[in-house]
Design an enzyme around this catalytic site. Structure first.
Site, mmCIF file in Angstrom:
data_model
loop_
_atom_site.group_PDB
_atom_site.id
_atom_site.type_symbol
_atom_site.label_atom_id
_atom_site.label_comp_id
_atom_site.label_asym_id
_atom_site.label_seq_id
_atom_site.Cartn_x
_atom_site.Cartn_y
_atom_site.Cartn_z
ATOM 1 N N CYS A 55 -6.518 6.907 10.101
ATOM 2 C CA CYS A 55 -5.696 5.779 9.655
ATOM 3 C C CYS A 55 -4.380 6.266 9.039
ATOM 4 O O CYS A 55 -4.173 7.452 8.808
ATOM 5 C CB CYS A 55 -6.466 4.929 8.653
ATOM 6 S SG CYS A 55 -6.704 5.754 7.065
ATOM 7 N N ALA A 58 -4.653 8.366 5.962
ATOM 8 C CA ALA A 58 -5.037 9.750 6.268
ATOM 9 C C ALA A 58 -3.803 10.569 6.648
ATOM 10 O O ALA A 58 -3.645 11.720 6.235
ATOM 11 C CB ALA A 58 -6.062 9.782 7.398
ATOM 12 N N ARG A 89 -8.080 19.882 4.765
ATOM 13 C CA ARG A 89 -8.360 20.245 6.136
ATOM 14 C C ARG A 89 -8.089 21.736 6.312
ATOM 15 O O ARG A 89 -7.573 22.176 7.295
ATOM 16 C CB ARG A 89 -7.570 19.398 7.107
ATOM 17 C CG ARG A 89 -6.060 19.569 7.093
ATOM 18 C CD ARG A 89 -5.476 18.366 7.812
ATOM 19 N NE ARG A 89 -4.117 18.500 8.281
ATOM 20 C CZ ARG A 89 -3.034 18.519 7.517
ATOM 21 N NH1 ARG A 89 -3.123 18.513 6.204
ATOM 22 N NH2 ARG A 89 -1.847 18.565 8.072
ATOM 23 N N HIS A 192 2.491 9.571 8.755
ATOM 24 C CA HIS A 192 3.451 10.685 8.816
ATOM 25 C C HIS A 192 4.864 10.151 8.574
ATOM 26 O O HIS A 192 5.663 10.753 7.861
ATOM 27 C CB HIS A 192 3.439 11.356 10.195
ATOM 28 C CG HIS A 192 2.102 11.872 10.629
ATOM 29 N ND1 HIS A 192 1.728 11.937 11.947
ATOM 30 C CD2 HIS A 192 1.056 12.356 9.920
ATOM 31 C CE1 HIS A 192 0.511 12.445 12.044
ATOM 32 N NE2 HIS A 192 0.080 12.695 10.822
HETATM 33 FE FE1 CFM Z 1 0.604 17.904 13.661
HETATM 34 FE FE2 CFM Z 1 -1.470 18.066 14.928
HETATM 35 FE FE3 CFM Z 1 -1.185 16.315 12.902
HETATM 36 FE FE4 CFM Z 1 -1.294 18.956 12.415
HETATM 37 FE FE5 CFM Z 1 -3.946 18.805 11.949
HETATM 38 FE FE6 CFM Z 1 -4.029 17.861 14.446
HETATM 39 FE FE7 CFM Z 1 -3.848 16.151 12.412
HETATM 40 MO MO1 CFM Z 1 -6.019 17.526 12.805
HETATM 41 S S1 CFM Z 1 -0.469 19.745 14.189
HETATM 42 S S2 CFM Z 1 -0.016 17.429 11.623
HETATM 43 S S3 CFM Z 1 -2.481 20.165 11.077
HETATM 44 S S4 CFM Z 1 -0.306 16.331 14.854
HETATM 45 S S5 CFM Z 1 -5.102 19.460 13.584
HETATM 46 S S6 CFM Z 1 -2.982 18.278 16.397
HETATM 47 S S7 CFM Z 1 -4.998 15.980 14.156
HETATM 48 S S8 CFM Z 1 -4.844 17.206 10.873
HETATM 49 S S9 CFM Z 1 -2.332 14.685 11.922
#
Ligand code: CFM
Length: 542
Positions: A55, A58, A89, A192
Site C-alpha cells: 500500500c 508501505a 527490509r 514513493h
Molecule cells: Fe525500488 Fe524496487 Fe522499491 Fe527498492 Fe525493495 Fe523492490 Fe520495494 Mo521490495 S528497488 S525501492 S529496495 S522499486 S525490493 S524492486 S519491492 S522494497 S518498493
C-alpha cells in the site's frame, strides 16, 4: 505441445472469466520486436485476485523514509499498521553521518499513536500531539516524521498543522507530515511519490556542508538492502568520487540536507525516486544519469558513464584502474560460477526496478530470463520514459500531489557542463542522461512480461516455463517452493548480500550455485502423491 509467447499467455489466462481475461491480457505480453509491446500498468488490481502489491503507506513509511537513520517516525493510526512495518527490509544503517559525526539511529524503532475507536470518533489530533511530546522528551530526534494511515485520512486529522506546531514548539526539529494513507493510489508507488515531494519541500536545499572532493554525487533510489549501498560507495570512493547523500539507504536527514550541493544525481531505482531526480533538475539544474550497480558489466557501464559526465582524464584513468583491479579480484570465482550456471533460466518478479537490474547480473553468469514482471511499476519502467507523455493519468494518480517546481533563485545552475559536452553525452548510447530506457531493451524476444502477477498465474507460468530459479518475494516464494522449485528472495536477499558491483556479483553467484545445487526442492513431493499410504480392500470382497 509446448506453447510460447502470447499463445502461452492466452493459455494461462483462458481460465478466467471473459471480463478478467480482457483485463489481465493488457498486463501480460511476450516481447515482440516488431510490436509496440504497450503494457497496462499502475492501475487497480481486480478485486478478489491475490496480488503481491503493498500500500501507499508501505511505500512512504517503509520504503523511502524507513532507511533514514536519524528520522523518528510516528505512525498515526491503529497499532496494526505499526506492527506491519516494525522491523526493516534489511536496510542497514550506522550511527554516523557522512562526516563521521554521531547521528541518531531510529531504524529499529516504531512509534505509534495506537488509535482506538474513541479517537476515530472524536479525532486523534490530541493523541498525536501527546505522542510527539513523549517522543521529544525521551529521544529528542532532529527529524520527526508523521505518517498517517487509512482511518486518519478518512476522519481528516490535520497532521500538517500538527507538524507545523511541532516545528514551532521545538526549535531545531524538522517535523514533516506525510499524508500517505494506505488507500491512496493503487500501490506503494503512490507512497514513493508522496515521500519524494516532502523530501524536496522540506529537506534538500537546507544544508550548507559543501562536498570536499572535486567530483561528487548523490545516489538516489538505493536503500542499502543487505549492505548494497556500502559496496557502491566503496567503489565510488575508490574512484575518487564523493557521495554527498544517498536516498535513502546509508543516509540520514543531516546528509540529505546537503544533496543540492553535489554535482550529479545517480538514479539506481528509477521507480521509487525519479520524482526527486526530476525535481532537483528543475530546482537546481542538476543532471541525473540512470545507473545500475547490479551486475559486473552494468557496474562498469555505470561508472564509466559517471566518468564520461565529469569528462576528466585523470578520473577516467582511475576508474579504469579500479575496474581492472576489482574484476581481477573476482575473475576466478565468476568463471567457476558461470561454469555451474551457464544456460540456466530464471523468472523474476519484484517491485518496480530489480526485475530489470538483476537480468544483467544473470547475463554475466550466462543465464537468461524467461519471465520478468513488476508489482507496481509504471509504463515507463517497462517501455522507457519516452512513453510518459502518452500515459493516461487516471483518478487514482490524480489523487497524488504533483509539486510545481520553480528554479531556485540562488542555487539554480543549469551550466554544470558545457553545451558541447552535453550534446556529446546525449549522442552517446551508453549513457542515459536524464533518461531511462526501461526494461524492454534488455529482454529477449519471446520472453514473458507480467505486470501485477498473482499466485494463480505464477503457478501456471512456472509449470509451462520451468525456470531453474524464480526470484520472488516473501509472499510468492511459497508458491514457488511448493512447486518444487528454487526461490531466492530478491527483496531482502534471504539474509545475504550485498549483491552490488563486483564483489556483490560474485557473492550472488555463490548463493545461486548453493541454492541450485542443493537438491532440497526435488524432495518436496508429498509421499502420498508417489505411493499409496493406506492399504486395504473394498468391503464385500472375499
Ligand atoms: Fe525500488 Fe524496487 Fe522499491 Fe527498492 Fe525493495 Fe523492490 Fe520495494 Mo521490495 S528497488 S525501492 S529496495 S522499486 S525490493 S524492486 S519491492 S522494497 S518498493
Amino acid at each position: 505441445m509446448v506453447l510460447h509467447g502470447n499463445e502461452l499467455r492466452d493459455k494461462v489466462l483462458e481460465k478466467y472469466s471473459a471480463k478478467v481475461y480482457r483485463n489481465r491480457k493488457q498486463h501480460v505480453l511476450s516481447i515482440d520486436p516488431e510490436a509496440s509491446n504497450e503494457i497496462t500498468a499502475n492501475v487497480r488490481t481486480i478485486p478478489g485476485i491475490i496480488t503481491q502489491r503493498g500500500c501507499c503507506y508501505a511505500g512512504c513509511k517503509g520504503v523511502v523514509l524507513g532507511p533514514m537513520s536519524d528520522n523518528a517516525i510516528i505512525v498515526h493510526g491503529p497499532i496494526g499498521c505499526s506492527f506491519y512495518t516494525w522491523g526493516t527490509r534489511r536496510h542497514k544503517q550506522v550511527e554516523t553521518d557522512r562526516h563521521g559525526e554521531h547521528a541518531d539511529c531510529y531504524v529499529e524503532y516504531c512509534f505509534s499513536t495506537d488509535m482506538q475507536e474513541p479517537n476515530i470518533v472524536f479525532g486523534g489530533e490530541k493523541k498525536l500531539k501527546k505522542a510527539i511530546e513523549e517522543c521529544m522528551a525521551i529521544y529528542k530526534p532532529k527529524m520527526l516524521s508523521i505518517c498517517s494511515t487509512c482511518p486518519v485520512g478518512l476522519i481528516g486529522d490535520d497532521i500538517h498543522a500538527i507538524a507545523k506546531w511541532a516545528r514551532e514548539e521545538y526549535p531545531g526539529l524538522m517535523c514533516i507530515a506525510f499524508s500517505c494513507e494506505g488507500y491512496k493510489g493503487v500501490t506503494q508507488s503512490a507512497g514513493h511519490h508522496i515521500a519524494s515531494n516532502q523530501i524536496i519541500r522540506f529537506i534538500v536545499g537546507t544544508g550548507d556542508h559543501k562536498p570536499q572532493k572535486k567530483f561528487s554525487v548523490n545516489i538516489l533510489g538505493e536503500y542499502n538492502i543487505g549492505g548494497d549501498g556500502w559496496e557502491i560507495e566503496r567503489i565510488l570512493n575508490r574512484c575518487g568520487i564523493e557521495v554527498v547523500s544517498a536516498m535513502t539507504g546509508t543516509s540520514c536527514y543531516r546528509d540529505m540536507k546537503n544533496a543540492h550541493l553535489a554535482d550529479l544525481n545517480l538514479v539506481q531505482c528509477h521507480r521509487s525516486i525519479n520524482y526527486v531526480a526530476d525535481m532537483m533538475k528543475d530546482k537546481y539544474g542538476m543532471d541525473w544519469i540512470k545507473v545500475n550497480f547490479i551486475g559486473v558489466n552494468a557496474t562498469k557501464k555505470s561508472i564509466r558513464a559517471i566518468g564520461a559526465y565529469f569528462n576528466d582524464p585523470e578520473l577516467s584513468a582511475r576508474i579504469e584502474e579500479v575496474i581492472a583491479d576489482e574484476e581481477n579480484t573476482i575473475a576466478d570465482e565468476m568463471e567457476y560460477y558461470k561454469s555451474k550456471l551457464k544456460g540456466k533460466t530464471a523468472a523474476i518478479y519484484v517491485g518496480g526496478s530489480r526485475s530489470h537490474h538483476y537480468q544483467l547480473l544473470l547475463q554475466d553468469l550466462g543465464m537468461s530470463t524467461v519471465l520478468a514482471g513488476y508489482e507496481f511499476a509504471h509504463r515507463d519502467d517497462y517501455e522507457g520514459r519516452r512513453v510518459i507523455p502518452d500515459i493516461k493519468v487516471d483518478a487514482d494518480s490524480k489523487n497524488i500531489e504533483n509539486l510545481k517546481i520553480e528554479a531556485d533563485e540562488n542555487l539554480y545552475n543549469p551550466d554544470r557542463i558545457t553545451p558541447e559536452h552535453r550534446a556529446e553525452l546525449e549522442a552517446n548510447e551508453d549513457i542515459d542522461l536524464n533518461d531511462y530506457q526501461g526494461m524492454y531493451p534488455d529482454m529477449e524476444e519471446g520472453s514473458i512480461i507480467a505486470d501485477d502477477l498473482n499466485h494463480f498465474e505464477t503457478e501456471e507460468f512456472l509449470k509451462a516455463l520451468k525456470p531453474d530459479v524464480f526470484f520472488s518475494g516473501i509472499k510468492d516464494k511459497f508458491v514457488v517452493q511448493k512447486a518444487g522449485m528454487l526461490s531466492r528472495q530478491i527483496h531482502s536477499y534471504d539474509y545475504q548480500g550485498p549483491y552490488t558491483c563486483f564483489q556483490g556479483a560474485a557473492r550472488f553467484g555463490h548463493d545461486l550455485v548453493m541454492g541450485l545445487y542443493v537438491p532440497a526442492w526435488s524432495f518436496i513431493k508429498a509421499p502420498w502423491k508417489n505411493q499409496a499410504t493406506l492399504v486395504g480392500k473394498l468391503g464385500g470382497e472375499v
